[in-house]
Every structure is written in structure tokens, then in C-alpha cells.
Design an enzyme around this catalytic site. Structure first.
Site, PDB file in Angstrom:
ATOM      1  N   ASN A 147       0.855  -1.190   0.000  1.00 22.82           N
ATOM      2  CA  ASN A 147       0.000   0.000   0.000  1.00 22.82           C
ATOM      3  C   ASN A 147       0.889   1.236   0.000  1.00 22.82           C
ATOM      4  O   ASN A 147       1.466   1.593   1.022  1.00 22.82           O
ATOM      5  CB  ASN A 147      -0.915  -0.008   1.230  1.00 22.82           C
ATOM      6  CG  ASN A 147      -1.837   1.201   1.267  1.00 22.82           C
ATOM      7  OD1 ASN A 147      -2.004   1.894   0.266  1.00 22.82           O
ATOM      8  ND2 ASN A 147      -2.433   1.457   2.417  1.00 22.82           N
ATOM      9  N   LYS A 173       0.034   4.251  -0.261  1.00 33.73           N
ATOM     10  CA  LYS A 173      -0.634   5.405   0.365  1.00 33.73           C
ATOM     11  C   LYS A 173      -0.435   6.660  -0.498  1.00 33.73           C
ATOM     12  O   LYS A 173      -0.533   6.571  -1.724  1.00 33.73           O
ATOM     13  CB  LYS A 173      -0.137   5.591   1.800  1.00 33.73           C
ATOM     14  CG  LYS A 173      -0.302   4.312   2.641  1.00 33.73           C
ATOM     15  CD  LYS A 173      -0.036   4.509   4.100  1.00 33.73           C
ATOM     16  CE  LYS A 173      -0.245   3.197   4.843  1.00 33.73           C
ATOM     17  NZ  LYS A 173      -0.054   3.347   6.300  1.00 33.73           N
ATOM     18  N   HIS A 214      -9.682   0.701   4.999  1.00 35.65           N
ATOM     19  CA  HIS A 214      -8.377   0.878   5.635  1.00 35.65           C
ATOM     20  C   HIS A 214      -8.522   1.762   6.861  1.00 35.65           C
ATOM     21  O   HIS A 214      -9.341   2.686   6.897  1.00 35.65           O
ATOM     22  CB  HIS A 214      -7.383   1.489   4.646  1.00 35.65           C
ATOM     23  CG  HIS A 214      -5.964   1.471   5.135  1.00 35.65           C
ATOM     24  ND1 HIS A 214      -5.473   2.423   6.002  1.00 35.65           N
ATOM     25  CD2 HIS A 214      -4.946   0.604   4.904  1.00 35.65           C
ATOM     26  CE1 HIS A 214      -4.205   2.145   6.275  1.00 35.65           C
ATOM     27  NE2 HIS A 214      -3.859   1.052   5.618  1.00 35.65           N
ATOM     28  N   GLU A 233      -6.922   4.157   8.029  1.00 41.39           N
ATOM     29  CA  GLU A 233      -6.780   5.599   7.834  1.00 41.39           C
ATOM     30  C   GLU A 233      -8.033   6.197   7.225  1.00 41.39           C
ATOM     31  O   GLU A 233      -8.377   7.358   7.485  1.00 41.39           O
ATOM     32  CB  GLU A 233      -5.546   5.877   6.962  1.00 41.39           C
ATOM     33  CG  GLU A 233      -4.249   5.600   7.713  1.00 41.39           C
ATOM     34  CD  GLU A 233      -3.060   5.372   6.805  1.00 41.39           C
ATOM     35  OE1 GLU A 233      -3.206   5.523   5.576  1.00 41.39           O
ATOM     36  OE2 GLU A 233      -1.982   5.021   7.327  1.00 41.39           O
ATOM     37  N   GLU A 291      -5.422  -5.404  10.473  1.00 40.11           N
ATOM     38  CA  GLU A 291      -4.412  -4.391  10.756  1.00 40.11           C
ATOM     39  C   GLU A 291      -4.719  -3.723  12.092  1.00 40.11           C
ATOM     40  O   GLU A 291      -5.558  -2.826  12.169  1.00 40.11           O
ATOM     41  CB  GLU A 291      -4.353  -3.346   9.633  1.00 40.11           C
ATOM     42  CG  GLU A 291      -5.698  -2.901   9.092  1.00 40.11           C
ATOM     43  CD  GLU A 291      -5.597  -1.700   8.180  1.00 40.11           C
ATOM     44  OE1 GLU A 291      -4.510  -1.430   7.667  1.00 40.11           O
ATOM     45  OE2 GLU A 291      -6.621  -1.017   8.007  1.00 40.11           O
ATOM     46  N   GLY A 351       2.241   2.230  11.184  1.00 40.36           N
ATOM     47  CA  GLY A 351       3.097   3.409  11.118  1.00 40.36           C
ATOM     48  C   GLY A 351       3.775   3.761  12.421  1.00 40.36           C
ATOM     49  O   GLY A 351       4.421   4.796  12.530  1.00 40.36           O
ATOM     50  N   SER A 377       2.948  -2.254  10.263  1.00 39.38           N
ATOM     51  CA  SER A 377       4.408  -2.102  10.360  1.00 39.38           C
ATOM     52  C   SER A 377       5.132  -3.393  10.007  1.00 39.38           C
ATOM     53  O   SER A 377       6.047  -3.823  10.710  1.00 39.38           O
ATOM     54  CB  SER A 377       4.810  -1.624  11.759  1.00 39.38           C
ATOM     55  OG  SER A 377       4.291  -0.341  12.025  1.00 39.38           O
TER      56      SER A 377
END
Length: 451
Positions: A29, A31, A124, A126, A197, A203, A243
Site C-alpha cells: 500500500n 498510500k 483501511h 486511515e 491491521e 506506522g 508495520s
């Protein structure tokens, strides 16, 4: 719904008809990266080349699924570069409205498919946290993707507060139930991947231990079995995302219910991403019994108990540094025994040399100069390391454009391939090399000498 006979068989696209049992699936990904289409082209080219090399060099390993999700503006060019490499291209998001219309900023599933996407991320973390997407909106996006026969990677996971409150199972099963509401057994079998996730590990550099991740993946698998049947659940890959790095991927991918990885930051380094892909291929081989695993299963009788004891004691947080060192030494000894029995090779680095570049490629060793050369494509630098110098650290030479590769010249020095031509660098000081490289380009068709 029943798999047999409702959707099983060649006519329905399942076993014997185009849909295989679940495979390892590693997806990168990107991003909101990289910054330019040129950088996206470079990254895609490196990922594609590595995928071809893996298929060529390790035909003994089972095939795995590899994918990348670039930003939408880069989809067509990345899809074009990766065509024929086996690497699939996906989108990071879509609008749930199926028909084109007045939805400023929205991207429809049909648009993504026509731009070269074969799968799309939905839900996702985010998108959930920053853009406040709800489970109901995510469900609409899942259905919109399925109408265009796009594969879906449904992302689920808990926050740190929910993890601390022991709400992981409740949160994940709720997100599954709402995100897949109204989705048929046929659709999940043919098009669905789940990505677990944990939000607290994205991150942050934190990674759920393999045992924690496996426990949650087992919960997900059990929910899928209860909802769609055991046979249908056996077709669905469940990725881990949070991560993921080359250092953590192997142990995670050894877990029985972890079928791949959704890779974030590490996917922006072709070297790191390709290492994770290689680990996935190797672990897939271990799971299918086609490649040896360097685990206690290959140890001689009598050593298994020692291996288990080492693993158990290592879990004790009160172990002193001295005890830890002794345990690691015992583990190394067992690995050497495993090597001798399995024929595998266990390599251990003798020295760590800081190089300070994110995307190192094309390493070559010059015995004449006693130097290791490599290139930093996006950093526009040629790097080199001379182990006889002090301090023992890598140095670099800036180049006028992006660097593709470096090769040794028979008469000494190196040939550097740049975006705007080839440059010949003589064995000299870095400053002199930089100066000559900046002022004297040469091409393969030129008869003039330059250095």
C-alpha cells in the site's frame, strides 16, 4: 449457501474451475506516495523485475499473489509497467456510487477497472479514522467493487484502547459482519481477502507478536466458517498489516492462519518489499511441504526439548542480559544442527555498515579497488564502501539525475546508468568523480570518449 453443489465445480469458477485454495498474498500500500509519476515508474519497475526473477530462479516454490496499490493518478502507468510480471495493481479507495455523476473527487469502480486495477482496498484504518468512514459506507464500497468483478481487500482492526480493553474479537467480528452484509458466499470465495491491521501497529513501528496476530486471524477464520461455511472459509486469504518489515515478516507468515501481508512503509523501498515477497514465497513452500523449514522439526531427536525450553525462557521478561546471551548462543547452535540436517544455509551478518539511503540497488564488488558499489535511485547517488578506510562507513557521489544501475569497467572505475545517459567514472576521489559525472555524459551510440 453451500459450496457443493451450489458454487463448486468448473462451471462456477471454484476448484477445478479457476479459483484456487487460498494463496499467500503480499500487497504494498503506497498510500500518498511517491511524489511524482517518475518515482512511481521507477518503484514499479523494480518490483516487477524482482517478481519475474523470483518466478525464474525459484520455480520449485508455489506461486503467490503480489500486488501494489499506487495513488489513483499513477494507476495507468503502473499497470502498464507491471503488465506481464504477475504483479497485480489495486486501488486504495473508491466511491460507492456505481454510476458516473456529480460526485466531485469520487472515483467509481468502473473507472478503476478501466485504469488497470484488479483489486481495491476497502475500510483501511486511515479511511476509518481520518475520513470517518463508517462500516455501512465501507459495505457500500465493497458491493460497488464486486459489481465490477474487482477483488476486495477488506481491512479490519482495533485501536490501542480497544486492544487494552480486550475488545479485539468484538471489534473485528462486528466490522466483518457489517462490512460483508449482503455479500454472498460466491462473492467472498471468488473475490475477498481480509486484512487484519491492528491500528496501534500501523506506522508506529510496533508489531503484534506472531502469537497475537495468529489468535486474531483464527477468530476471523472462525467467523468466516460460521458465516459462509468451513469450505468457503478455506479459500479466503487473511493478511496481516501493521508495520510489516523484512525483519518481522518471516515469523508472522509462519503462522497457520496468516496468508500474507498488507505492507505500508516498507513497500516504498523495492528492496524491503521484495524481501517480504521472498519470505512469503518461502513460507508458502514450507506450509505446502516443498521447501525445508529451519525450525525444530528438522532437529535430531533429543534437541526438540532444548529448542522448546529456549523459546519458553526467552518469553520471560525478567531474564538477565547474561541469560539472554546464553539462550541466543544455544539457539544458534541448534540452527547449525538444523542446517546440517536440512541442507539449508543460515547466514549471520558480521558487520553492519550504516549507508543512510532508503532504496539501495544494484550492488557490485570491485576486487581491484576493494570497494562495494551500489546506487540510490531516488536519491540520485552512487554509493560506495571501502572496508579498509576509517571510519568504516559508506560514502556517496551525487549524480545529475536518477540512477538506474552501476557496473564495473574492465580497465577500472565504474559505468553508471542514469536517466539521461551513461557515465564513466574513473577510480578517483569522490569529488573528482562527481565533477566528471556532472559534466561529461556519454551514450551507448556515441563514439566520443568521456570520463
Amino acid at each position: 449457501e453451500s459450496i457443493t453443489p451450489a458454487i463448486a465445480g468448473p462451471a462456477n469458477g471454484l476448484e477445478g474451475g479457476g479459483v484456487e485454495k487460498r494463496q499467500m498474498f503480499v500487497a504494498g500500500n503506497w498510500k500518498m506516495n511517491p511524489g511524482t509519476v517518475t518515482e512511481a515508474e521507477s518503484l514499479a519497475s523494480l518490483v516487477g523485475a524482482a517478481a519475474i526473477a523470483l518466478q525464474r530462479d525459484r520455480p520449485d516454490l508455489p506461486s503467490i499473489r503480489i500486488g501494489v496499490t499506487p495513488p489513483s493518478p499513477f494507476l495507468p502507468v503502473v499497470a502498464s509497467i507491471l503488465k506481464g510480471t504477475g504483479v497485480k495493481v489495486g486501488a486504495q479507495d473508491l466511491h460507492w456510487e456505481g454510476r458516473c455523476g456529480a460526485h466531485t473527487g469520487g472515483v467509481a469502480a468502473s473507472m478503476l477497472k478501466s485504469a488497470g486495477a484488479s483489486f481495491v482496498l476497502c475500510g483501511h484504518s486511515e479511511r476509518r479514522s481520518i475520513f470517518k468512514e463508517t462500516d455501512e459506507e465501507i459495505n457500500l464500497k465493497v458491493k460497488a467493487a464486486l459489481t465490477q468483478d474487482l477483488d476486495v481487500v477488506l481491512c479490519i482492526g482495533e485501536t490501542f484502547e480497544e486492544f487494552q480493553a480486550d475488545l479485539v474479537e468484538s471489534v473485528c467480528t462486528t466490522q466483518l459482519a457489517k462490512g460483508l452484509a449482503g455479500v454472498s458466499t460466491r462473492e467472498v470465495v471468488q473475490h475477498l481477502t481480509i486484512a487484519y491491521e491492528p491500528v496501534w501497529a500501523i506506522g508506529t513501528g510496533l508489531t503484534a507478536t506472531p502469537e497475537i496476530a495468529q489468535a486474531v486471524h483464527k477468530v476471523i477464520r472462525t467467523w468466516l466458517e460460521n458465516q459462509y461455511g468451513k469450505e468457503a472459509a478455506s479459500y479466503i486469504s487473511i493478511q496481516y498489516g501493521g508495520s510489516v518489515t523484512p525483519e518481522t515478516s518471516s515469523e508472522l507468515l509462519q503462522m497457520p492462519d496468516i496468508d500474507g501481508a498488507l505492507v505500508g512503509g516498507a513497500s516504498l523501498s523495492a528492496d524491503k518489499f521484495n524481501n517480504i515477497v521472498s519470505s512469503a514465497a518461502l513460507e508458502a513452500g514450507v506450509k505446502q511441504g516443498v521447501s525445508p523449514a529451519l525450525t525444530k522439526s528438522v532437529l535430531p531427536i533429543g534437541a526438540n526439548e532444548v529448542w522448546d525450553a529456549v523459546e519458553e525462557v526467552k518469553k520471560l521478561t525478567v531474564a538477565s542480559e547474561e541469560v539472554t546471551q546464553k539462550l541466543e548462543k544455544a539457539k544458534d547452535t541448534l540452527k547449525k544442527i538444523a542446517e546440517e540436517k536440512s541442507g539449508a544455509t543460515y547466514l549471520k551478518a558480521e558487520e553492519l555498515v550504516p549507508c543512510r539511503n532508503d532504496l539501495g540497488e544494484s550492488p557490485v564488488w570491485s576486487a581491484r579497488e576493494n570497494k562495494l558499489y551500489w546506487v540510490d535511485i531516488q536519491g540520485k547517488k552512487l554509493w560506495y564502501w571501502d572496508p579498509s578506510t576509517a571510519p568504516r562507513e559508506a560514502r556517496s557521489v551525487s549524480m545529475p539525475s536518477m540512477v538506474g544501475c552501476v557496473a564495473l569497467r574492465e580497465g577500472g572505475g565504474v559505468l553508471v546508468g542514469l536517466q539521461d545517459g551513461f557515465y564513466r567514472l574513473l577510480p578517483s576521489s569522490s569529488s573528482a568523480a562527481a565533477s566528471s559525472a556532472s559534466n561529461s555524459p556519454s551514450s551507448s551510440s556515441s563514439s566520443s570518449s568521456s570520463s
